[in-house]
Design a protein around this motif. Structure first.
Motif, PDB file in Angstrom:
ATOM      1  N   VAL A 143       0.835  -1.484   0.034  1.00 24.30           N
ATOM      2  CA  VAL A 143      -0.076   0.101   0.081  1.00 24.30           C
ATOM      3  C   VAL A 143       0.909   1.188  -0.119  1.00 24.30           C
ATOM      4  O   VAL A 143       1.529   1.617   1.109  1.00 24.30           O
ATOM      5  N   GLY A 144       0.887   1.819  -1.088  1.00 19.68           N
ATOM      6  CA  GLY A 144       1.701   2.970  -1.397  1.00 19.68           C
ATOM      7  C   GLY A 144       1.105   4.407  -0.322  1.00 19.68           C
ATOM      8  O   GLY A 144      -0.122   4.671  -0.383  1.00 19.68           O
ATOM      9  N   VAL A 145       1.735   4.898   0.354  1.00 25.42           N
ATOM     10  CA  VAL A 145       1.428   6.161   1.188  1.00 25.42           C
ATOM     11  C   VAL A 145       1.984   7.461   0.788  1.00 25.42           C
ATOM     12  O   VAL A 145       3.251   7.348   0.734  1.00 25.42           O
ATOM     13  N   SER A 146       1.275   8.324   0.402  1.00 24.51           N
ATOM     14  CA  SER A 146       1.624   9.728   0.053  1.00 24.51           C
ATOM     15  C   SER A 146       2.372  10.452   1.064  1.00 24.51           C
ATOM     16  O   SER A 146       1.750  10.402   2.067  1.00 24.51           O
ATOM     17  N   GLY A 147       3.127  11.465   0.866  1.00 26.45           N
ATOM     18  CA  GLY A 147       3.593  12.464   1.931  1.00 26.45           C
ATOM     19  C   GLY A 147       3.810  13.947   1.354  1.00 26.45           C
ATOM     20  O   GLY A 147       3.425  14.013   0.337  1.00 26.45           O
ATOM     21  N   ARG A 148       4.704  14.524   1.848  1.00 23.14           N
ATOM     22  CA  ARG A 148       5.025  15.853   1.537  1.00 23.14           C
ATOM     23  C   ARG A 148       6.548  16.115   1.883  1.00 23.14           C
ATOM     24  O   ARG A 148       7.055  15.522   2.734  1.00 23.14           O
ATOM     25  N   ARG A 149       7.110  17.022   0.902  1.00 25.36           N
ATOM     26  CA  ARG A 149       8.444  17.354   1.268  1.00 25.36           C
ATOM     27  C   ARG A 149       8.346  18.860   1.840  1.00 25.36           C
ATOM     28  O   ARG A 149       7.506  19.634   1.917  1.00 25.36           O
TER      29      ARG A 149
END
Length: 231
Positions: A6-12
């Motif tokens: 399960v891919g989990v998005s995030g932020r820089r």
């Protein structure tokens, strides 16, 4: 059985405050998301995978069994044809990255769980609009309110007729966009859950990863992702 990926998005963001090294490292960037997303997925039997910003969306989603779009800053109102209010804080680079991930997931029929900002991004991707600022909706990690779900919806199958949720958002879905159905509402009428009929795509406005008990939406995502991984 092999856990689904399960891919989990995030932020820089800037590295200041996020490392234990010398101050010279503050000029670097880190990629982050709150640990609850990965923790709850792992507890449900999935294998969470961080999706770095530079990863090709199509290549990534061809390998993932599901996608979680996480919470965060506001979606750029320019994406739905509006001027930003003063209270709106955007990260357009993140919008563009996650819109590409979402498009790739939908094209490949990859299950999607879109959380808070993620649900709003899902609506915008499908041509919908947002309420840019809510004046009186309850806020705070520990505040809870009831959400009621439409009979026959996926979320009704997950939660039953109603569920108490936390509330950390100041925006909401206004128009859901093409094919997206609003299936959960707070007592004040704010949209709290959406889904794409016939697809394993669910959006929730609250933060299930922060609830003190195990929110069953992660078990749902793991189950449908496992079905995909076995195809």
């Amino acid at each position: 059985m092999t856990p689904p990926l399960v891919g989990v998005s995030g932020r820089r963001r800037g590295a200041a405050g996020a490392h234990d090294g010398p101050a010279a490292l503050d000029v670097l960037q880190v990629e982050v998301y709150f640990t609850g997303y990965a923790d709850r997925l792992a507890e449900a039997g999935a294998l969470p995978v961080h999706l770095p910003a530079r990863a090709d969306p199509g290549e990534v989603m061809s390998r993932m069994d599901a996608l979680v779009l996480t919470g965060g800053s506001d979606v750029d109102p320019a994406l739905y044809g509006q001027e930003a209010l003063p209270s709106v804080r955007v990260d357009r680079a993140r919008d563009d990255r996650e819109l590409a991930l979402l498009a790739a997931a939908l094209e490949r029929d990859v299950p999607v769980l879109a959380i808070c900002r993620g649900m709003q991004l899902l609506a915008v991707h499908l041509g919908g609009t947002l309420v840019q600022h809510l004046e009186s909706h309850p806020l705070g990690r520990d505040d809870t309110h009831e959400v009621r779900f439409a009979a026959g919806s996926v979320v009704h199958g997950i939660y039953g007729g109603s569920y108490r949720v936390n509330s950390l958002h100041h925006q909401a879905v206004a128009e859901p966009g093409a094919g997206l159905v609003c299936v959960g509402h707070a007592p004040d009428g704010v949209v709290e859950a959406v889904e794409l009929p016939g697809r394993d795509v669910v959006g929730v406005q609250w933060h299930p990863e922060q609830l003190r008990h195990a929110d069953p939406v992660f078990a749902w995502l793991t189950r449908v992702a496992m079905v995909k991984s076995s195809r």
